[in-house]
Structure formats: C-alpha cells, structure tokens
Design an enzyme around this catalytic site. Structure first.
Site, PDB file in Angstrom:
ATOM      1  N   LYS A   1       1.786   2.227  -5.115  1.00 50.68           N
ATOM      2  CA  LYS A   1       2.331   1.705  -6.388  1.00 50.68           C
ATOM      3  C   LYS A   1       1.421   2.031  -7.579  1.00 50.68           C
ATOM      4  O   LYS A   1       1.881   2.442  -8.635  1.00 50.68           O
ATOM      5  CB  LYS A   1       2.522   0.174  -6.288  1.00 50.68           C
TER       6      LYS A   1
ATOM      7  N   GLN B   1       1.952  -5.938  -3.323  1.00 47.38           N
ATOM      8  CA  GLN B   1       2.403  -6.069  -1.932  1.00 47.38           C
ATOM      9  C   GLN B   1       3.705  -5.269  -1.735  1.00 47.38           C
ATOM     10  O   GLN B   1       3.895  -4.274  -2.402  1.00 47.38           O
ATOM     11  CB  GLN B   1       2.581  -7.544  -1.534  1.00 47.38           C
TER      12      GLN B   1
ATOM     13  N   ASP C   1       0.809  -1.228   0.000  1.00 44.82           N
ATOM     14  CA  ASP C   1       0.000   0.000   0.000  1.00 44.82           C
ATOM     15  C   ASP C   1       0.838   1.272   0.000  1.00 44.82           C
ATOM     16  O   ASP C   1       0.426   2.306   0.539  1.00 44.82           O
ATOM     17  CB  ASP C   1      -0.966   0.011   1.200  1.00 44.82           C
TER      18      ASP C   1
ATOM     19  N   GLY D   1      -4.615  -4.109  -3.886  1.00 40.12           N
ATOM     20  CA  GLY D   1      -5.606  -3.063  -4.137  1.00 40.12           C
ATOM     21  C   GLY D   1      -4.810  -1.825  -4.491  1.00 40.12           C
ATOM     22  O   GLY D   1      -4.165  -1.244  -3.629  1.00 40.12           O
ATOM     23  N   HIS D   2      -4.780  -1.485  -5.765  1.00 39.18           N
ATOM     24  CA  HIS D   2      -3.955  -0.359  -6.238  1.00 39.18           C
ATOM     25  C   HIS D   2      -4.879   0.789  -6.634  1.00 39.18           C
ATOM     26  O   HIS D   2      -5.678   0.664  -7.555  1.00 39.18           O
ATOM     27  CB  HIS D   2      -3.075  -0.809  -7.413  1.00 39.18           C
TER      28      HIS D   2
HETATM   29  P1  GDP Z   1      -0.784   0.437  -3.546  1.00 40.38           P
HETATM   30  O1  GDP Z   1      -1.394  -0.845  -3.108  1.00 40.38           O
HETATM   31  O2  GDP Z   1       0.697   0.472  -3.314  1.00 40.38           O
HETATM   32  O3  GDP Z   1      -1.128   0.816  -4.955  1.00 40.38           O
HETATM   33  O4  GDP Z   1      -1.402   1.556  -2.601  1.00 40.38           O
HETATM   34  P2  GDP Z   1      -2.962   1.687  -2.152  1.00 40.38           P
HETATM   35  O5  GDP Z   1      -3.742   2.203  -3.293  1.00 40.38           O
HETATM   36  O6  GDP Z   1      -3.434   0.448  -1.502  1.00 40.38           O
HETATM   37  O7  GDP Z   1      -2.828   2.732  -0.979  1.00 40.38           O
HETATM   38  C1  GDP Z   1      -2.316   3.993  -1.174  1.00 40.38           C
HETATM   39  C2  GDP Z   1      -3.385   5.014  -0.770  1.00 40.38           C
HETATM   40  O8  GDP Z   1      -2.804   6.290  -0.638  1.00 40.38           O
HETATM   41  C3  GDP Z   1      -4.475   5.173  -1.827  1.00 40.38           C
HETATM   42  O9  GDP Z   1      -5.674   5.493  -1.184  1.00 40.38           O
HETATM   43  C4  GDP Z   1      -3.983   6.357  -2.650  1.00 40.38           C
HETATM   44  O10 GDP Z   1      -5.035   7.068  -3.295  1.00 40.38           O
HETATM   45  C5  GDP Z   1      -3.331   7.205  -1.595  1.00 40.38           C
HETATM   46  N1  GDP Z   1      -2.177   7.994  -2.022  1.00 40.38           N
HETATM   47  C6  GDP Z   1      -1.220   7.707  -2.929  1.00 40.38           C
HETATM   48  N2  GDP Z   1      -0.268   8.658  -2.936  1.00 40.38           N
HETATM   49  C7  GDP Z   1      -0.642   9.575  -2.026  1.00 40.38           C
HETATM   50  C8  GDP Z   1      -0.060  10.787  -1.543  1.00 40.38           C
HETATM   51  O11 GDP Z   1       1.011  11.204  -1.966  1.00 40.38           O
HETATM   52  N3  GDP Z   1      -0.736  11.451  -0.567  1.00 40.38           N
HETATM   53  C9  GDP Z   1      -1.921  11.008  -0.062  1.00 40.38           C
HETATM   54  N4  GDP Z   1      -2.499  11.718   0.881  1.00 40.38           N
HETATM   55  N5  GDP Z   1      -2.497   9.868  -0.482  1.00 40.38           N
HETATM   56  C10 GDP Z   1      -1.855   9.148  -1.440  1.00 40.38           C
HETATM   57  P1  IMO Z   2      -0.943  -4.082  -2.309  1.00 40.35           P
HETATM   58  O1  IMO Z   2      -0.481  -4.608  -3.637  1.00 40.35           O
HETATM   59  C1  IMO Z   2      -0.953  -4.632   2.042  1.00 40.35           C
HETATM   60  C2  IMO Z   2      -1.044  -8.758   3.504  1.00 40.35           C
HETATM   61  C3  IMO Z   2      -2.294  -9.245   4.219  1.00 40.35           C
HETATM   62  C4  IMO Z   2      -1.691 -10.260   5.149  1.00 40.35           C
HETATM   63  C5  IMO Z   2      -0.585 -10.884   4.324  1.00 40.35           C
HETATM   64  C6  IMO Z   2      -0.964 -12.184   3.635  1.00 40.35           C
HETATM   65  O2  IMO Z   2      -2.244  -3.374  -2.354  1.00 40.35           O
HETATM   66  O3  IMO Z   2       0.154  -3.314  -1.638  1.00 40.35           O
HETATM   67  P2  IMO Z   2      -2.510 -12.793   1.552  1.00 40.35           P
HETATM   68  O4  IMO Z   2      -3.952 -12.533   1.303  1.00 40.35           O
HETATM   69  O5  IMO Z   2      -1.579 -12.227   0.532  1.00 40.35           O
HETATM   70  O6  IMO Z   2      -2.212 -14.234   1.809  1.00 40.35           O
HETATM   71  O7  IMO Z   2      -2.199 -12.035   2.942  1.00 40.35           O
HETATM   72  O8  IMO Z   2      -0.236  -9.918   3.341  1.00 40.35           O
HETATM   73  N1  IMO Z   2      -1.271  -8.186   2.151  1.00 40.35           N
HETATM   74  C7  IMO Z   2      -1.195  -6.891   1.864  1.00 40.35           C
HETATM   75  N2  IMO Z   2      -0.995  -5.818   2.656  1.00 40.35           N
HETATM   76  N3  IMO Z   2      -1.067  -4.466   0.712  1.00 40.35           N
HETATM   77  C8  IMO Z   2      -1.246  -5.530  -0.103  1.00 40.35           C
HETATM   78  O9  IMO Z   2      -1.252  -5.418  -1.445  1.00 40.35           O
HETATM   79  C9  IMO Z   2      -1.360  -6.813   0.473  1.00 40.35           C
HETATM   80  N4  IMO Z   2      -1.559  -8.046  -0.029  1.00 40.35           N
HETATM   81  C10 IMO Z   2      -1.490  -8.881   1.017  1.00 40.35           C
HETATM   82  O10 IMO Z   2      -2.929  -8.191   4.907  1.00 40.35           O
HETATM   83  O11 IMO Z   2      -1.078  -9.605   6.245  1.00 40.35           O
HETATM   84 MG    MG Z   3      -2.911  -1.545  -1.827  1.00 40.69          MG
END
Ligand code: GDP
Ligand code: IMO
Ligand code: MG
Length: 423
Positions: free
Chosen positions: A16, A221, A13, A40-41
């Site tokens: 990416k 991840q 998270d 979840g991107h």
């Molecule tokens: P990913 O899994 O690495 O793609 O990241 P996620 O989407 O799960 O989580 C990142 C969260 O931070 C999302 O809700 C984005 O919209 C938000 N986000 C990304 N970059 C920024 C930033 O620079 N500032 C803030 N406030 N939110 C951000």
């Molecule tokens: P993105 O790509 C954050 C965590 C789960 C759990 C562990 C194992 O959005 O960054 P799994 O379902 O993969 O067997 O769970 O890994 N986990 C993540 N945490 N971001 C993710 O993906 C994750 N994908 C799995 O919460 O601790």
């Molecule tokens: Mg994510």
C-alpha cells in the site's frame, strides 16, 4: 469532488505504501483513516528506503498536506521517533501533517495490556504486533479512551485515571512490567505532538472537497484482518474496509469515488490464524526468500502461499473495489508454474464463496497456469509484458470481475506500470 480510497485486499503488507506514494502527485491531500503503528508501509525511491507506521505515505511527494484521521490510534512516543527520523532526512512535516483531535492515544499501559492479553491466551494468541492496538480500540469503544485533543486540556488527570484503570487489570493478570522508560518517552511524545496542527479531520476533509480538492485515503492492514469481515478472532481491531474511510475521517459514503484494491500476485500473512493457501514446502520458502517476506515492523517471517481468489472476490465485494492493483509479480518471475485458488472444498463440497469460517475446514482447489519465466523488473510498459503474464492478468480479471489497472514489478517507485485499458 470525491474521495478515492486505496486499501489492502489480503492480510496486509500488499504494498500500500508504495502505491500511495506513486499516486500522491494526482491528489491534493493524503489521509490515513484507521490502524496505527501496527502498520509498516515501505517506500523506495532514489536509492532510499523508508518505513512509515503512523505517517501517511503521501509525505514524500512535493509539499502535500497529509492527515492522520480520527479513526487512527496514535502512540506519541513512536510517532515522535518516526517524525524526527523523517525530519532528519530533510523531509519537513510540521505544517503539512495534520492530526485529528479525535484520534485516540495509545498509552504505555495499552502496550502492556496487549502483551498481557496475548500471554494469557497461550496457544490461542493472535500474534499481534504488540503495539497496544487492541486495548486502545477497546477503550475507545467502551468510552474510556484518551484522545489527541485531550492533551490540550486537563490531560494529567485523564492520563492518570486511564493508567490507574489499566494497572488494576494488569495486576489482576499478574503481569509484571516496568513503565519507567516507556512513560518518559511517551510524555516527551505528548509535548512533541503539541507542535503539530491538531484538527477536526471531518471539517478539514469536507472543506477540501467543497473547494474541489482531491483526497486519497490510505488504508492500513488488509480486508482479511478487518474486525468484522476478517478471519476473526485473528484480526486487527479496526475496520480496514472502505467503510472505515467514512468513519475514520468523517466522509459521507456518497463522497467515495474510486476504490483501489491492492493485492500481491501471491499471498502472505504474518501472525496466527487460518490461511487456506499457505505453503509449507520449498515453493513457500522460495516465495518468502524472493519476496523478502519479513515484517517491516516486527521483522517476523511472513507465511507465504498461492493467491486466494475466493478470499479476493469477497474482499472486492465488501469494499466495492473499482480498480485493482497487482503487486510483487516479479517475485514469480522464475516460477515455471503458478497456482491460483479458485474455490474451496468444504465438507466434501466445492464452494466458490467465502464461508463463515475458514478454520482448517477448507481445502483450496487450484487452477494451474504457466509461468512467464522472464525478468520483468526493468519493464517500463505493458507492451513488454510476456504472453503468459498477460494470460495471468486476463485470468485474474475474469475471476475477479474488476480490471487490473496497475502492475508493480519491483519495490522502487519507478517499477510501476499502468495499463491503459479503455475506461
Ligand atoms: P504495506 O504494508 O502494504 O505498505 O506493505 P509493506 O511495506 O509492509 O510490504 C511490502 C514489501 O514489498 C515492502 O518491502 C516493499 O518494498 C516491497 N514491494 C512493494 N512492491 C513490490 C514489488 O512490486 N515487487 C517487490 N519485489 N517488492 C515490492
Ligand atoms: P500493514 O498496514 C500485516 C496483524 C498482526 C496480527 C493481527 C493483529 O503494514 O499492512 P494488531 O497488532 O493489529 O492487534 O495485530 O494483525 N497485522 C498486520 N499484518 N500487515 C499489517 O499492517 C498488520 N497490522 C496488524 O500480525 O496477526
Ligand atoms: Mg506492512
């Protein structure tokens, strides 16, 4: 040409999806190499927000080809829902989303097994996303998996055999379940999958490289969740590190170019497992609130803490990171003081390397830095950065030994600042 890789350096998270979207115009193709719908991107642009799980984040910029590689595990039902939702918003996928025939399928019973194994672990549960990731990769490695290519031939039999095997295990665990709805959606997903271009991603990518095309690989991840190098057993079941791009797409190691390592200006983790810099106080709550730190797939509250430079140095090492990207710095805009963990105290001794285990036995050693206390969310260039923020960047670069090339100051595509440091 070489292939660039973008991956998370923390516990996932990091942002990416946002950065892959920003970088996509520079590449011909974007490819996912591991993970599945546990990811979840999130992407935000033009007032819209999208969350991608299995589809690469290069899907919104122009008509670029996006590839789901052999290292990915795919749930046809979730894939169908995700793809149809995108098509409904006018984003055409059919001809430009290619799926590896060697990617493994997540079966409905894999999801049941995920839940059953977690229940059996009791307090020691991993806190998985419940998407069947572990059981699917387990079947892959134990040579029992069903692959995307299998849907084209003799599929019913392969599915029935796998399901039977899974049901025996579920029975032995006394796990009660009802597959009816899941299975119906899943079978519809299988039919839907057949309408996509199913490929051998290793051939496709290497042909692209031979033709001087550029490829960006998108990790899912983060390094601290890697099956080998993460905080085992509280990890996911794939290699999230750079080497995963080689095995997950069929790219030779000498074809890897830039490795973009992405991290938050602080740190989060969702699910169970050690987290040395975790905060249990108001500061942690403040980061969580300002950063909207709730899982984009599960909605679970993410645990929050200060940046951990010991873990980051380790991640940079195992990935061979060449360029750093710092996300969510705006979340710290109102903090008068910022802490960064530069070492761990373990058994009374200070260490600056990432040890075998970080279970309760390490205590973070912090350096305190002054905050910039300024709203940075509308800044357009690094020339506007406040002095304290520049000092924070310099401090991090010294600690990490790699330049920070991009800074993200908000969730929107436009809130991204490139730093024009000398190459
Ligand atoms: P990913 O899994 O690495 O793609 O990241 P996620 O989407 O799960 O989580 C990142 C969260 O931070 C999302 O809700 C984005 O919209 C938000 N986000 C990304 N970059 C920024 C930033 O620079 N500032 C803030 N406030 N939110 C951000
Ligand atoms: P993105 O790509 C954050 C965590 C789960 C759990 C562990 C194992 O959005 O960054 P799994 O379902 O993969 O067997 O769970 O890994 N986990 C993540 N945490 N971001 C993710 O993906 C994750 N994908 C799995 O919460 O601790
Ligand atoms: Mg994510």
């Amino acid at each position: 040409m070489k292939v660039d890789v973008l991956l998370g350096l923390q516990w996932g998270d990091e942002g990416k999806g946002k950065v892959v979207d920003v970088l996509t115009p520079r590449y011909d193709v974007v490819a996912r190499f591991q993970g599945g719908p546990n990811a979840g991107h999130t992407l935000e642009f033009e007032g819209q927000k999208y969350v991608l799980r299995s589809i690469p984040s290069g899907i919104f910029q122009g008509d670029k080809v996006n590839i789901i590689g052999n290292g990915v595990v795919l749930d046809p039902a979730l894939f169908k829902a995700e793809a149809e939702a995108l098509e409904a918003t006018g984003h055409k996928l059919k001809d430009r989303l290619h799926i590896s025939k060697k990617a493994h399928l997540i079966l409905p019973t894999h999801r049941m097994l995920d839940a059953a194994y977690e229940a059996a672990k009791g307090d020691a549960k991993v806190g998985t996303t419940g998407k069947g990731i572990g059981p699917t990769y387990t079947d892959k490695v134990s040579r029992n998996g069903v692959r995307v290519g299998d849907i084209l031939e003799n599929f019913e039999q392969k599915y029935a055999e796998a399901k039977k095997r899974h049901e025996q295990i579920l029975k032995s665990l006394n796990y009660e379940y009802d597959l009816t709805e899941l299975e119906k959606d899943w079978m519809q997903g299988i039919e839907y999958l057949k309408s996509f271009t199913l490929v051998d991603s290793e051939h496709e990518i290497n042909n692209l490289l031979r033709d001087n095309k550029t490829v960006l690989c998108e990790g899912a991840q983060g390094t601290m969740l890697d099956i080998d190098f993460g905080s085992y057993p509280f990890v996911t079941s794939s290699n999230t590190v750079c080497a995963g791009a080689c095995t997950g797409l069929g790219i030779a190691p000498n074809k890897i170019g830039e490795v973009y390592g992405i991290f938050k200006a602080y740190c989060t983790r969702v699910g169970a497992g050690p987290f040395p810099t975790e905060l249990f106080d108001e500061t942690g709550d403040k980061i969580c609130t300002l950063g909207h730190e709730f899982g984009s797939v599960t909605g679970r509250k993410r645990r929050c803490g200060w940046i951990d430079l010991v873990a980051l140095r380790y991640s940079i090492m195992v990935n061979g990171v060449t360029k750093l990207i710092m996300m969510k710095s705006d979340v710290l805009d109102t903090f008068p003081l910022i802490k960064a963990c530069v070492a761990y105290k373990m058994n009374g001794e200070e260490i600056d390397y990432f040890p075998y285990s970080i279970d309760n036995n390490v205590e973070p050693v912090y350096v305190e830095l002054p905050g910039w206390e300024m709203d940075m969310t509308n800044m357009q260039s690094e020339d506007e950065f406040p002095e304290e923020f520049n000092a924070y960047l310099t401090f991090l670069e010294e600690q990490l030994g790699v330049e920070i090339k991009i800074v993200s100051v908000g969730p929107d595509r436009a809130q991204t600042i490139e730093r024009y440091t000398e190459e």
